[in-house]
Design a protein around this motif. Structure first.
Motif, PDB file in Angstrom:
ATOM      1  N   LYS A 125      -7.348  25.883 -14.914  1.00 60.76           N
ATOM      2  CA  LYS A 125      -6.946  26.107 -16.268  1.00 60.76           C
ATOM      3  C   LYS A 125      -6.683  27.314 -16.749  1.00 60.76           C
ATOM      4  O   LYS A 125      -5.426  27.404 -17.463  1.00 60.76           O
TER       5      LYS A 125
ATOM      6  N   GLY B 123     -11.772  26.425 -19.537  1.00 58.56           N
ATOM      7  CA  GLY B 123     -12.934  26.262 -18.525  1.00 58.56           C
ATOM      8  C   GLY B 123     -12.546  26.149 -17.230  1.00 58.56           C
ATOM      9  O   GLY B 123     -11.755  25.218 -16.717  1.00 58.56           O
TER      10      GLY B 123
ATOM     11  N   LEU C 251      -5.797  18.016 -40.056  1.00 55.73           N
ATOM     12  CA  LEU C 251      -4.518  17.614 -40.012  1.00 55.73           C
ATOM     13  C   LEU C 251      -3.951  16.673 -41.108  1.00 55.73           C
ATOM     14  O   LEU C 251      -3.011  16.590 -41.830  1.00 55.73           O
TER      15      LEU C 251
ATOM     16  N   PHE D  83      -9.362  23.519 -41.046  1.00 57.71           N
ATOM     17  CA  PHE D  83      -7.927  22.795 -41.026  1.00 57.71           C
ATOM     18  C   PHE D  83      -8.465  21.568 -40.636  1.00 57.71           C
ATOM     19  O   PHE D  83      -9.111  21.073 -39.878  1.00 57.71           O
TER      20      PHE D  83
ATOM     21  N   ASN E 272      -1.612  16.292 -31.733  1.00 59.22           N
ATOM     22  CA  ASN E 272      -1.990  17.383 -31.273  1.00 59.22           C
ATOM     23  C   ASN E 272      -0.916  18.700 -31.468  1.00 59.22           C
ATOM     24  O   ASN E 272      -1.394  19.839 -31.744  1.00 59.22           O
TER      25      ASN E 272
ATOM     26  N   ASN F  52      -9.742  16.555 -18.242  1.00 55.57           N
ATOM     27  CA  ASN F  52      -8.383  16.300 -18.590  1.00 55.57           C
ATOM     28  C   ASN F  52      -7.503  17.530 -18.085  1.00 55.57           C
ATOM     29  O   ASN F  52      -7.934  18.734 -18.611  1.00 55.57           O
TER      30      ASN F  52
ATOM     31  N   ASN G  56     -11.097  26.064 -31.476  1.00 62.35           N
ATOM     32  CA  ASN G  56     -11.355  24.530 -30.986  1.00 62.35           C
ATOM     33  C   ASN G  56     -12.634  23.939 -30.545  1.00 62.35           C
ATOM     34  O   ASN G  56     -13.016  22.979 -30.071  1.00 62.35           O
TER      35      ASN G  56
ATOM     36  N   TYR H 257     -14.196  30.973 -19.381  1.00 59.18           N
ATOM     37  CA  TYR H 257     -15.547  31.158 -20.503  1.00 59.18           C
ATOM     38  C   TYR H 257     -16.432  30.632 -19.764  1.00 59.18           C
ATOM     39  O   TYR H 257     -17.770  30.974 -19.964  1.00 59.18           O
TER      40      TYR H 257
ATOM     41  N   CYS I 183     -10.579  24.723 -36.034  1.00 55.18           N
ATOM     42  CA  CYS I 183      -9.962  23.223 -35.948  1.00 55.18           C
ATOM     43  C   CYS I 183     -10.802  22.313 -35.165  1.00 55.18           C
ATOM     44  O   CYS I 183     -10.475  20.945 -35.374  1.00 55.18           O
TER      45      CYS I 183
ATOM     46  N   VAL J 183      -3.946  20.595 -27.850  1.00 53.41           N
ATOM     47  CA  VAL J 183      -3.713  21.635 -29.249  1.00 53.41           C
ATOM     48  C   VAL J 183      -3.528  22.913 -28.759  1.00 53.41           C
ATOM     49  O   VAL J 183      -2.750  23.566 -29.177  1.00 53.41           O
TER      50      VAL J 183
HETATM   51  N1  LIG Z   1      -8.828  19.614 -37.004  1.00 52.35           N
HETATM   52  C1  LIG Z   1      -7.791  18.588 -36.814  1.00 52.35           C
HETATM   53  O1  LIG Z   1      -7.335  17.944 -37.424  1.00 52.35           O
HETATM   54  C2  LIG Z   1      -7.767  18.502 -35.162  1.00 52.35           C
HETATM   55  C3  LIG Z   1      -6.720  17.608 -35.108  1.00 52.35           C
HETATM   56  C4  LIG Z   1      -6.745  17.439 -33.557  1.00 52.35           C
HETATM   57  C5  LIG Z   1      -7.485  17.779 -32.668  1.00 52.35           C
HETATM   58  N2  LIG Z   1      -8.610  18.807 -33.398  1.00 52.35           N
HETATM   59  C6  LIG Z   1      -9.312  19.544 -32.360  1.00 52.35           C
HETATM   60  O2  LIG Z   1      -8.748  20.254 -31.361  1.00 52.35           O
HETATM   61  C7  LIG Z   1      -9.681  20.582 -30.151  1.00 52.35           C
HETATM   62  C8  LIG Z   1      -8.730  20.173 -28.994  1.00 52.35           C
HETATM   63  O3  LIG Z   1      -8.482  18.953 -28.965  1.00 52.35           O
HETATM   64  P1  LIG Z   1      -7.377  18.324 -27.738  1.00 52.35           P
HETATM   65  O4  LIG Z   1      -7.168  16.929 -28.187  1.00 52.35           O
HETATM   66  O5  LIG Z   1      -6.288  19.163 -27.626  1.00 52.35           O
HETATM   67  O6  LIG Z   1      -8.182  17.922 -26.344  1.00 52.35           O
HETATM   68  P2  LIG Z   1      -8.198  18.910 -25.168  1.00 52.35           P
HETATM   69  O7  LIG Z   1      -8.300  20.319 -25.374  1.00 52.35           O
HETATM   70  O8  LIG Z   1      -7.100  18.150 -24.463  1.00 52.35           O
HETATM   71  O9  LIG Z   1      -9.532  18.402 -24.571  1.00 52.35           O
HETATM   72  C9  LIG Z   1     -10.811  18.759 -25.014  1.00 52.35           C
HETATM   73  C10 LIG Z   1     -11.495  19.944 -24.187  1.00 52.35           C
HETATM   74  O10 LIG Z   1     -12.362  20.475 -24.799  1.00 52.35           O
HETATM   75  C11 LIG Z   1     -13.168  21.358 -23.840  1.00 52.35           C
HETATM   76  N3  LIG Z   1     -14.294  21.325 -23.846  1.00 52.35           N
HETATM   77  C12 LIG Z   1     -15.223  20.224 -23.720  1.00 52.35           C
HETATM   78  N4  LIG Z   1     -16.546  20.438 -23.852  1.00 52.35           N
HETATM   79  C13 LIG Z   1     -16.595  21.807 -24.206  1.00 52.35           C
HETATM   80  C14 LIG Z   1     -17.655  22.755 -24.362  1.00 52.35           C
HETATM   81  N5  LIG Z   1     -18.777  22.360 -24.130  1.00 52.35           N
HETATM   82  N6  LIG Z   1     -17.396  24.150 -24.296  1.00 52.35           N
HETATM   83  C15 LIG Z   1     -15.823  24.484 -24.591  1.00 52.35           C
HETATM   84  N7  LIG Z   1     -14.804  23.714 -24.345  1.00 52.35           N
HETATM   85  C16 LIG Z   1     -15.067  22.455 -24.168  1.00 52.35           C
HETATM   86  C17 LIG Z   1     -12.637  21.058 -22.341  1.00 52.35           C
HETATM   87  O11 LIG Z   1     -11.586  22.035 -21.932  1.00 52.35           O
HETATM   88  P3  LIG Z   1     -12.058  23.398 -21.063  1.00 52.35           P
HETATM   89  O12 LIG Z   1     -12.317  22.461 -19.620  1.00 52.35           O
HETATM   90  O13 LIG Z   1     -11.281  24.207 -21.026  1.00 52.35           O
HETATM   91  O14 LIG Z   1     -13.510  23.574 -21.427  1.00 52.35           O
HETATM   92  C18 LIG Z   1     -11.897  19.949 -22.561  1.00 52.35           C
HETATM   93  O15 LIG Z   1     -10.566  19.586 -21.948  1.00 52.35           O
HETATM   94  C19 LIG Z   1     -10.688  19.574 -30.304  1.00 52.35           C
HETATM   95  O16 LIG Z   1     -12.043  20.380 -30.617  1.00 52.35           O
HETATM   96  C20 LIG Z   1     -10.468  18.689 -31.551  1.00 52.35           C
HETATM   97  O17 LIG Z   1     -11.371  18.133 -32.319  1.00 52.35           O
HETATM   98  C21 LIG Z   1      -8.697  18.904 -34.604  1.00 52.35           C
END
Ligand SMILES: NC(=O)c1ccc[n+]([C@@H]2O[C@H](COP(=O)([O-])OP(=O)(O)OC[C@H]3O[C@@H](n4cnc5c(N)ncnc54)[C@H](OP(=O)(O)O)[C@@H]3O)[C@@H](O)[C@H]2O)c1
Length: 338
Positions: A187, A183, A281, A279, A134, A329, A226, A203, A248, A163
């Motif tokens: 938060k 959300g 990782l 992006f 992250n 979470n 994200n 949001y 991301c 992230v």
């Molecule tokens: N591209 C890459 O290499 C890479 C690597 C790691 C992670 N990521 C991406 O980074 C993002 C965050 O990952 P994280 O591990 O840090 O998770 P995180 O933000 O700790 O947890 C996921 C969060 O997504 C939000 N979410 C869930 N459903 C949603 C919806 N319908 N609309 C809007 N928000 C929603 C929720 O936050 P709210 O309560 O605020 O809605 C939830 O707490 C993810 O999209 C993940 O796939 C990408």
């Protein structure tokens, strides 16, 4: 030759292939034996299992950057633990490591695929979050792709998450005006009080669009996306001249079948001469340690705050990915199995 015979392995396997977000009944717990080590391998006793939004993509049968986990296999995941046997020169018993060890107690893996955890003064769990996937995603997604400049307005979605919280704090360290989108009121408060963002928006609140205008009066110079979906539609329509959008994650998209549709963005990009770039990782693995070095220094110096949400025991694993998508979470989601 070190032996793993007589060790009982508890693990979580994929029991059925989901469409969209995997739920608890897509997984099953089972007990197996641990395989013997081959040459160049290590036996790791996992202590923390990671729960990541990307794991939804790893179990769905849609085009992705990695083939889906076969039904019946141990669930693919990052994990962190201790080496307890080794046939490799790279590690000796007692070393702490992280890697793709799966949702299981013991993992036998090629030593070369494991990463040494060298910041032993910090909790091992950080190797999966702020100093792991992250944190490194936030670091290189923001700095390597987004190129923030002092004075930029930076907007980040999933802002209270693992992230997003790091993205916003690094942007602040670089002199940007940071607006987080998350959300719910709790938060939003966390973004302001713990992570020190300049503004944070809910949001889910009815006045989101008005609040976004108020928080970004000069438009958005850098959007760290994200979520995709309605949040991103709102932000992209407010881009500033020469804005950068880092794609991301797509947390708001529940399923890719049928393919989601939304407003066209080309006019915004043309008028604002803006740039959108994905992006991943895995493209930045050769620069992983560089990011961890800076992130660890910021954590030790108190400039980078992090939160972890730790579930206890294997029984929590089957529902854990769905929990992320329900937004339940509060910080980096982990399962502790000691
Ligand atoms: N591209 C890459 O290499 C890479 C690597 C790691 C992670 N990521 C991406 O980074 C993002 C965050 O990952 P994280 O591990 O840090 O998770 P995180 O933000 O700790 O947890 C996921 C969060 O997504 C939000 N979410 C869930 N459903 C949603 C919806 N319908 N609309 C809007 N928000 C929603 C929720 O936050 P709210 O309560 O605020 O809605 C939830 O707490 C993810 O999209 C993940 O796939 C990408």
């Amino acid at each position: 030759m070190p032996t793993s015979r007589n060790l009982e392995n508890r693990r979580v396997v994929l029991a059925a292939r989901p469409l969209g977000i995997p739920q608890a009944d897509h997984f099953a717990l089972e007990t197996t034996s641990v395989p013997e080590l081959g040459d160049g391998q290590i036996l790791v006793r996992n202590r923390y299992l990671s729960v990541d939004p990307a794991m939804r993509g790893w179990v769905n049968a849609v085009a992705n950057y990695a083939p889906p986990v076969p039904v019946g296999d141990v669930m693919r995941s990052f994990a962190a633990g201790e080496v307890i046997a080794s046939t490799s020169d790279l590690f000796t018993p007692g070393d702490l490591v992280s890697g793709m060890f799966g949702w299981q107690r013991y993992a036998v893996v090629e030593a070369a695929t494991a990463r040494a955890v060298s910041d032993r003064d910090l909790p091992l769990s950080t190797a999966l979050g702020v100093l792991g996937v992250n944190g490194v995603t936030a670091y290189w997604g923001l700095l390597g792709v987004g190129h923030p400049k002092a004075g930029d307005t930076v907007v980040v979605s999933t802002a209270a998450g693992a992230v997003g919280s790091v993205v916003g704090q690094i942007a602040r360290l670089k002199g940007c005006h940071v607006v987080g989108i998350a959300g719910g009121a709790a938060k939003v408060r966390q973004c302001l009080d713990v992570f020190g963002f300049d503004a944070a928006l809910d949001y889910k609140a009815g006045d989101f669009s008005v609040a976004l205008d108020a928080a970004c009066p000069q438009g958005v110079d850098l959007y760290f996306d994200n979520t995709s979906g309605a949040i991103s539609d709102a932000v992209v329509s407010r881009l500033a001249l020469r804005a950068r959008v880092v794609i991301c994650g797509t947390a708001s998209v529940a399923a890719w079948e049928p393919w989601p549709v939304g407003p066209r963005v080309e006019r915004h990009l043309l008028v604002k001469r803006a740039r959108i770039e994905g992006f991943l990782l895995f493209d930045w693995m050769d620069r992983y340690d560089e990011a961890v070095r800076d992130l660890a220094a910021w954590v030790r110096g108190g400039q980078l705050q992090y939160r972890e949400h730790v579930l206890r025991g294997f029984e929590q694993a089957p529902d854990a990915i769905a929990m992320l998508y329900r937004g339940e979470n509060q910080g980096k989601l982990l399962i502790e199995i000691d």
